[in-house]
Design an enzyme around this catalytic site. Structure first.
Site, PDB file in Angstrom:
ATOM      1  N   LYS A   1       0.795  -1.236   0.000  1.00  0.00           N
ATOM      2  CA  LYS A   1       0.000   0.000   0.000  1.00  0.00           C
ATOM      3  C   LYS A   1       0.829   1.289   0.000  1.00  0.00           C
ATOM      4  O   LYS A   1       0.405   2.294  -0.545  1.00  0.00           O
ATOM      5  CB  LYS A   1      -0.945   0.013   1.204  1.00  0.00           C
ATOM      6  CG  LYS A   1      -2.139  -0.908   1.045  1.00  0.00           C
ATOM      7  CD  LYS A   1      -3.114  -0.727   2.190  1.00  0.00           C
ATOM      8  CE  LYS A   1      -4.309  -1.626   2.031  1.00  0.00           C
ATOM      9  NZ  LYS A   1      -5.308  -1.422   3.076  1.00  0.00           N
TER      10      LYS A   1
ATOM     11  N   ASP B   1     -10.063   3.322   2.302  1.00  0.00           N
ATOM     12  CA  ASP B   1     -10.191   2.662   3.620  1.00  0.00           C
ATOM     13  C   ASP B   1     -10.861   3.558   4.659  1.00  0.00           C
ATOM     14  O   ASP B   1     -11.740   3.125   5.403  1.00  0.00           O
ATOM     15  CB  ASP B   1      -8.810   2.242   4.152  1.00  0.00           C
ATOM     16  CG  ASP B   1      -8.247   1.048   3.396  1.00  0.00           C
ATOM     17  OD1 ASP B   1      -9.029   0.250   2.863  1.00  0.00           O
ATOM     18  OD2 ASP B   1      -7.004   0.927   3.339  1.00  0.00           O
TER      19      ASP B   1
ATOM     20  N   ARG C   1       1.270  -0.334  20.869  1.00  0.00           N
ATOM     21  CA  ARG C   1       2.288  -1.100  21.585  1.00  0.00           C
ATOM     22  C   ARG C   1       3.682  -0.527  21.302  1.00  0.00           C
ATOM     23  O   ARG C   1       4.469  -0.302  22.223  1.00  0.00           O
ATOM     24  CB  ARG C   1       2.188  -2.570  21.144  1.00  0.00           C
ATOM     25  CG  ARG C   1       3.177  -3.487  21.776  1.00  0.00           C
ATOM     26  CD  ARG C   1       2.983  -4.898  21.273  1.00  0.00           C
ATOM     27  NE  ARG C   1       3.131  -4.993  19.828  1.00  0.00           N
ATOM     28  CZ  ARG C   1       3.047  -6.125  19.139  1.00  0.00           C
ATOM     29  NH1 ARG C   1       2.791  -7.253  19.756  1.00  0.00           N
ATOM     30  NH2 ARG C   1       3.200  -6.133  17.822  1.00  0.00           N
TER      31      ARG C   1
END
Ligand code: ATR
Length: 289
Positions: free
Chosen positions: A71, A107, A157
Protein backbone atom coordinates in the site's frame (compact mmCIF):
# COMPACT_ATOMS: atom_id res chain seq x y z
CA UNK A 1 -20.36 -14.92 -15.23
CA UNK A 2 -19.35 -15.33 -18.87
CA UNK A 3 -15.89 -14.10 -19.81
CA UNK A 4 -15.84 -12.74 -23.34
CA UNK A 5 -13.54 -10.70 -25.54
CA UNK A 6 -15.09 -7.58 -24.04
CA UNK A 7 -14.61 -8.51 -20.39
CA UNK A 8 -12.90 -5.76 -18.40
CA UNK A 9 -10.26 -6.83 -15.91
CA UNK A 10 -9.76 -5.66 -12.34
CA UNK A 11 -7.58 -7.35 -9.74
CA UNK A 12 -5.94 -7.23 -6.36
CA UNK A 13 -2.17 -7.15 -5.83
CA UNK A 14 -1.07 -8.63 -2.52
CA UNK A 15 1.49 -10.90 -0.90
CA UNK A 16 -0.14 -13.02 0.42
CA UNK A 17 -3.45 -12.65 -1.38
CA UNK A 18 -5.28 -15.95 -0.95
CA UNK A 19 -7.05 -14.74 2.22
CA UNK A 20 -8.61 -11.76 0.41
CA UNK A 21 -12.41 -11.61 0.31
CA UNK A 22 -12.44 -8.86 -2.31
CA UNK A 23 -12.65 -11.21 -5.35
CA UNK A 24 -15.72 -12.77 -3.81
CA UNK A 25 -17.74 -9.63 -3.16
CA UNK A 26 -16.49 -7.61 -6.12
CA UNK A 27 -17.46 -10.38 -8.57
CA UNK A 28 -20.82 -10.66 -6.80
CA UNK A 29 -21.26 -6.92 -7.34
CA UNK A 30 -20.45 -7.13 -11.06
CA UNK A 31 -22.86 -10.00 -11.41
CA UNK A 32 -25.62 -8.18 -9.55
CA UNK A 33 -25.39 -5.24 -11.94
CA UNK A 34 -24.82 -7.41 -15.02
CA UNK A 35 -21.45 -5.79 -15.70
CA UNK A 36 -18.96 -7.56 -17.94
CA UNK A 37 -16.09 -7.21 -15.47
CA UNK A 38 -13.98 -9.82 -13.70
CA UNK A 39 -11.96 -9.37 -10.49
CA UNK A 40 -8.90 -11.59 -10.02
CA UNK A 41 -6.34 -12.16 -7.25
CA UNK A 42 -2.68 -11.59 -8.21
CA UNK A 43 0.11 -12.80 -5.95
CA UNK A 44 2.68 -10.04 -6.41
CA UNK A 45 6.03 -10.34 -4.63
CA UNK A 46 7.52 -7.08 -3.34
CA UNK A 47 10.32 -7.23 -5.91
CA UNK A 48 7.76 -7.59 -8.72
CA UNK A 49 5.53 -4.68 -7.72
CA UNK A 50 6.89 -2.20 -10.30
CA UNK A 51 6.35 -4.64 -13.15
CA UNK A 52 2.90 -5.56 -11.88
CA UNK A 53 1.84 -1.90 -11.74
CA UNK A 54 3.19 -1.28 -15.24
CA UNK A 55 1.17 -4.25 -16.44
CA UNK A 56 -2.07 -2.44 -15.53
CA UNK A 57 -1.25 -0.15 -18.46
CA UNK A 58 0.16 -2.74 -20.80
CA UNK A 59 -2.76 -5.14 -20.25
CA UNK A 60 -5.28 -2.26 -20.37
CA UNK A 61 -6.85 -3.24 -17.06
CA UNK A 62 -9.50 -1.03 -15.45
CA UNK A 63 -7.58 -0.98 -12.19
CA UNK A 64 -6.66 -2.93 -9.07
CA UNK A 65 -6.88 -2.99 -5.32
CA UNK A 66 -3.57 -2.97 -3.51
CA UNK A 67 -3.13 -4.73 -0.20
CA UNK A 68 -0.45 -5.87 2.24
CA UNK A 69 2.49 -5.22 1.87
CA UNK A 70 2.25 -2.86 -1.12
CA UNK A 71 0.00 0.00 0.00
CA UNK A 72 2.82 2.47 0.68
CA UNK A 73 5.48 1.27 -1.75
CA UNK A 74 3.13 1.48 -4.74
CA UNK A 75 2.89 5.30 -4.61
CA UNK A 76 6.08 5.94 -6.56
CA UNK A 77 4.81 4.01 -9.58
CA UNK A 78 1.61 6.03 -10.00
CA UNK A 79 0.93 9.12 -12.14
CA UNK A 80 -1.52 10.86 -9.81
CA UNK A 81 -2.81 10.54 -6.26
CA UNK A 82 -6.11 11.53 -4.64
CA UNK A 83 -5.91 13.89 -1.67
CA UNK A 84 -6.57 11.00 0.78
CA UNK A 85 -3.84 8.86 -0.75
CA UNK A 86 -1.41 11.79 -0.57
CA UNK A 87 -2.21 12.50 3.08
CA UNK A 88 -2.00 8.90 4.22
CA UNK A 89 0.93 8.03 1.98
CA UNK A 90 -0.94 4.83 1.12
CA UNK A 91 -3.06 3.57 -1.77
CA UNK A 92 -5.60 0.75 -1.75
CA UNK A 93 -7.18 1.42 -5.16
CA UNK A 94 -5.68 2.17 -8.56
CA UNK A 95 -7.69 3.26 -11.56
CA UNK A 96 -6.27 3.38 -15.09
CA UNK A 97 -7.93 6.30 -16.81
CA UNK A 98 -6.93 8.39 -19.86
CA UNK A 99 -3.51 6.78 -19.96
CA UNK A 100 -2.81 7.55 -16.29
CA UNK A 101 -2.60 5.41 -13.19
CA UNK A 102 -4.43 7.21 -10.40
CA UNK A 103 -4.09 6.11 -6.76
CA UNK A 104 -6.88 6.41 -4.21
CA UNK A 105 -7.40 5.36 -0.62
CA UNK A 106 -10.95 4.29 0.23
CA UNK A 107 -10.19 2.66 3.62
CA UNK A 108 -10.96 5.73 5.73
CA UNK A 109 -14.16 6.54 3.86
CA UNK A 110 -15.13 2.89 4.20
CA UNK A 111 -14.70 3.09 7.96
CA UNK A 112 -16.75 6.30 8.28
CA UNK A 113 -19.58 4.88 6.15
CA UNK A 114 -19.68 1.72 8.22
CA UNK A 115 -19.66 3.72 11.47
CA UNK A 116 -22.30 6.24 10.43
CA UNK A 117 -24.59 4.13 8.24
CA UNK A 118 -24.43 0.76 9.98
CA UNK A 119 -23.50 1.97 13.45
CA UNK A 120 -25.60 5.16 13.31
CA UNK A 121 -22.76 6.88 15.16
CA UNK A 122 -21.92 10.45 14.21
CA UNK A 123 -18.25 11.15 15.06
CA UNK A 124 -18.64 14.94 14.90
CA UNK A 125 -17.58 16.53 18.20
CA UNK A 126 -16.81 13.15 19.81
CA UNK A 127 -13.75 11.86 21.69
CA UNK A 128 -12.11 8.84 20.08
CA UNK A 129 -9.47 6.42 21.31
CA UNK A 130 -7.75 4.32 18.68
CA UNK A 131 -5.65 1.27 19.52
CA UNK A 132 -2.97 0.66 16.89
CA UNK A 133 -0.76 2.59 14.50
CA UNK A 134 -0.66 0.28 11.46
CA UNK A 135 -2.35 0.73 8.09
CA UNK A 136 -5.88 0.49 9.44
CA UNK A 137 -5.18 2.98 12.23
CA UNK A 138 -3.70 5.47 9.76
CA UNK A 139 -6.75 5.37 7.50
CA UNK A 140 -9.19 5.61 10.39
CA UNK A 141 -7.33 8.44 12.16
CA UNK A 142 -7.29 10.71 9.10
CA UNK A 143 -10.92 9.93 8.33
CA UNK A 144 -12.08 10.57 11.89
CA UNK A 145 -10.42 13.97 12.04
CA UNK A 146 -11.89 14.89 8.67
CA UNK A 147 -15.27 13.75 10.02
CA UNK A 148 -14.92 16.23 12.88
CA UNK A 149 -13.93 14.36 16.04
CA UNK A 150 -13.08 16.74 18.85
CA UNK A 151 -10.31 14.61 20.33
CA UNK A 152 -8.25 11.70 19.06
CA UNK A 153 -6.14 9.63 21.45
CA UNK A 154 -3.76 7.10 19.94
CA UNK A 155 -2.25 4.17 21.82
CA UNK A 156 0.08 1.65 20.20
CA UNK A 157 2.29 -1.10 21.58
CA UNK A 158 5.26 0.31 19.67
CA UNK A 159 5.35 3.97 20.68
CA UNK A 160 7.61 5.01 17.79
CA UNK A 161 4.95 4.05 15.25
CA UNK A 162 2.33 6.07 17.11
CA UNK A 163 4.70 9.06 17.13
CA UNK A 164 5.12 8.87 13.35
CA UNK A 165 1.35 8.80 12.88
CA UNK A 166 0.89 11.71 15.29
CA UNK A 167 3.48 13.79 13.46
CA UNK A 168 1.78 13.17 10.14
CA UNK A 169 -1.67 13.98 11.52
CA UNK A 170 -0.41 17.22 13.03
CA UNK A 171 1.15 18.18 9.71
CA UNK A 172 -2.29 18.10 8.07
CA UNK A 173 -4.68 18.96 10.87
CA UNK A 174 -2.79 21.23 13.25
CA UNK A 175 -5.67 22.87 15.07
CA UNK A 176 -8.61 20.92 13.75
CA UNK A 177 -8.53 18.39 16.56
CA UNK A 178 -6.81 17.69 19.85
CA UNK A 179 -4.51 14.75 19.07
CA UNK A 180 -2.53 13.01 21.80
CA UNK A 181 -0.62 9.82 22.42
CA UNK A 182 -1.40 7.61 25.39
CA UNK A 183 0.99 5.00 26.74
CA UNK A 184 -0.27 1.59 25.71
CA UNK A 185 -0.04 0.30 29.26
CA UNK A 186 -1.97 3.30 30.60
CA UNK A 187 -5.19 2.94 28.57
CA UNK A 188 -6.66 0.59 31.12
CA UNK A 189 -7.70 3.28 33.51
CA UNK A 190 -11.17 4.60 34.27
CA UNK A 191 -9.90 8.18 33.92
CA UNK A 192 -8.96 7.49 30.30
CA UNK A 193 -11.89 5.25 29.43
CA UNK A 194 -14.56 7.51 30.94
CA UNK A 195 -13.64 10.14 28.38
CA UNK A 196 -14.01 7.87 25.35
CA UNK A 197 -17.10 8.13 23.14
CA UNK A 198 -15.67 5.92 20.42
CA UNK A 199 -13.17 3.12 21.02
CA UNK A 200 -11.59 1.57 17.93
CA UNK A 201 -9.50 -1.54 17.97
CA UNK A 202 -7.34 -1.02 14.87
CA UNK A 203 -4.84 -3.69 15.88
CA UNK A 204 -4.93 -7.28 14.72
CA UNK A 205 -5.56 -8.42 18.29
CA UNK A 206 -8.73 -10.49 18.41
CA UNK A 207 -8.23 -12.33 15.13
CA UNK A 208 -7.04 -15.45 16.90
CA UNK A 209 -8.98 -17.31 19.60
CA UNK A 210 -6.04 -17.18 22.01
CA UNK A 211 -5.77 -13.36 21.80
CA UNK A 212 -6.40 -11.64 25.08
CA UNK A 213 -8.36 -8.43 25.56
CA UNK A 214 -6.41 -5.17 25.24
CA UNK A 215 -9.05 -3.29 27.25
CA UNK A 216 -10.60 -4.38 30.49
CA UNK A 217 -14.30 -4.40 29.50
CA UNK A 218 -15.37 -3.32 32.95
CA UNK A 219 -13.78 0.02 32.21
CA UNK A 220 -15.89 0.70 29.12
CA UNK A 221 -18.10 3.71 29.85
CA UNK A 222 -21.85 3.44 29.22
CA UNK A 223 -21.65 6.08 26.47
CA UNK A 224 -18.88 4.33 24.48
CA UNK A 225 -19.36 2.96 20.98
CA UNK A 226 -16.96 0.08 20.29
CA UNK A 227 -15.66 -0.59 16.78
CA UNK A 228 -13.37 -3.55 16.13
CA UNK A 229 -11.71 -3.66 12.70
CA UNK A 230 -11.29 -7.44 13.01
CA UNK A 231 -13.92 -9.02 10.76
CA UNK A 232 -13.23 -12.74 10.78
CA UNK A 233 -15.04 -13.35 14.04
CA UNK A 234 -16.94 -11.78 16.89
CA UNK A 235 -13.98 -10.76 19.02
CA UNK A 236 -13.82 -10.92 22.79
CA UNK A 237 -13.95 -7.13 22.80
CA UNK A 238 -17.22 -7.10 20.84
CA UNK A 239 -18.70 -9.84 23.01
CA UNK A 240 -17.82 -7.83 26.09
CA UNK A 241 -19.34 -4.67 24.59
CA UNK A 242 -22.52 -6.57 23.75
CA UNK A 243 -22.67 -8.00 27.26
CA UNK A 244 -22.52 -4.45 28.54
CA UNK A 245 -25.28 -3.43 26.08
CA UNK A 246 -22.96 -0.98 24.36
CA UNK A 247 -23.40 -0.17 20.68
CA UNK A 248 -20.70 -1.95 18.69
CA UNK A 249 -19.63 -3.10 15.24
CA UNK A 250 -17.14 -5.54 13.73
CA UNK A 251 -14.93 -4.60 10.79
CA UNK A 252 -16.74 -6.31 7.95
CA UNK A 253 -18.66 -3.16 7.10
CA UNK A 254 -15.41 -1.24 6.66
CA UNK A 255 -14.22 -3.95 4.28
CA UNK A 256 -17.40 -3.86 2.23
CA UNK A 257 -17.66 -0.05 2.09
CA UNK A 258 -14.01 0.44 1.08
CA UNK A 259 -14.67 -2.10 -1.66
CA UNK A 260 -17.89 -0.32 -2.63
CA UNK A 261 -16.01 2.98 -3.06
CA UNK A 262 -13.37 1.23 -5.18
CA UNK A 263 -16.14 -0.36 -7.27
CA UNK A 264 -17.65 3.08 -7.88
CA UNK A 265 -14.28 4.53 -8.93
CA UNK A 266 -13.81 1.77 -11.52
CA UNK A 267 -17.36 1.41 -12.83
CA UNK A 268 -19.00 4.82 -12.16
CA UNK A 269 -21.99 2.85 -10.89
CA UNK A 270 -23.52 2.70 -7.44
CA UNK A 271 -22.22 -0.40 -5.65
CA UNK A 272 -24.84 -3.05 -4.80
CA UNK A 273 -24.07 -3.18 -1.07
CA UNK A 274 -26.77 -5.69 -0.26
CA UNK A 275 -25.41 -8.31 -2.65
CA UNK A 276 -21.83 -7.63 -1.56
CA UNK A 277 -22.73 -8.24 2.09
CA UNK A 278 -24.94 -11.18 1.24
CA UNK A 279 -22.15 -13.19 -0.37
CA UNK A 280 -19.92 -12.61 2.66
CA UNK A 281 -22.56 -13.92 5.02
CA UNK A 282 -22.17 -17.30 3.37
CA UNK A 283 -18.47 -17.31 4.27
CA UNK A 284 -17.41 -19.17 7.38
CA UNK A 285 -14.54 -16.85 8.08
CA UNK A 286 -16.73 -13.74 8.17
CA UNK A 287 -18.59 -12.24 11.03
CA UNK A 288 -21.48 -10.13 9.77
CA UNK A 289 -22.99 -7.65 12.22
P1 ATR B 1 -2.96 -3.24 9.54
O1 ATR B 1 -2.56 -2.75 8.18
O2 ATR B 1 -4.06 -4.27 9.48
O3 ATR B 1 -3.26 -2.14 10.48
P2 ATR B 1 -0.31 -3.60 10.59
O4 ATR B 1 0.12 -2.40 9.84
O5 ATR B 1 0.56 -4.79 10.60
O6 ATR B 1 -1.73 -4.09 10.09
O7 ATR B 1 -0.62 -3.14 12.10
C1 ATR B 1 -0.98 -4.03 13.09
C2 ATR B 1 -1.28 -3.26 14.37
O8 ATR B 1 -1.64 -4.21 15.38
C3 ATR B 1 -0.09 -2.49 14.92
O9 ATR B 1 -0.55 -1.33 15.56
C4 ATR B 1 0.49 -3.47 15.94
O10 ATR B 1 1.25 -2.89 16.97
P3 ATR B 1 2.83 -2.64 16.78
O11 ATR B 1 2.96 -1.39 15.99
O12 ATR B 1 3.35 -2.54 18.15
O13 ATR B 1 3.37 -3.86 16.06
C5 ATR B 1 -0.78 -4.03 16.52
N1 ATR B 1 -0.57 -5.31 17.18
C6 ATR B 1 -0.36 -6.52 16.62
N2 ATR B 1 -0.24 -7.48 17.56
C7 ATR B 1 -0.38 -6.85 18.77
C8 ATR B 1 -0.38 -7.28 20.13
N3 ATR B 1 -0.20 -8.57 20.44
N4 ATR B 1 -0.57 -6.37 21.09
C9 ATR B 1 -0.76 -5.07 20.79
N5 ATR B 1 -0.79 -4.59 19.52
C10 ATR B 1 -0.60 -5.46 18.52
Amino acid sequence: MKVSGETKIIGIFGYPVTHSLSPLFQNAAFEALGLNFVYLPFLVKPEDLKGAVESIKSLNMVGVNVTIPHKKKVLVYLDELSSEAKMMGAVNTICYRDGKLIGYNTDGKGFISSLTKEGKFNPQGKRALILGAGGAAWAISFALIEAGVKRLNIANRTIKKAEILLERLKEFFQDKCEITLIDFDKVNSSIVMNEVDLLINATSVGMHPEDSLLINPELLAPHTFVYDVVYNKKTKLLKAAEDRNLPCLGGLGMLVYQGAYSFEIWTHKKAPLKEMKEVLKEQEKCFVT
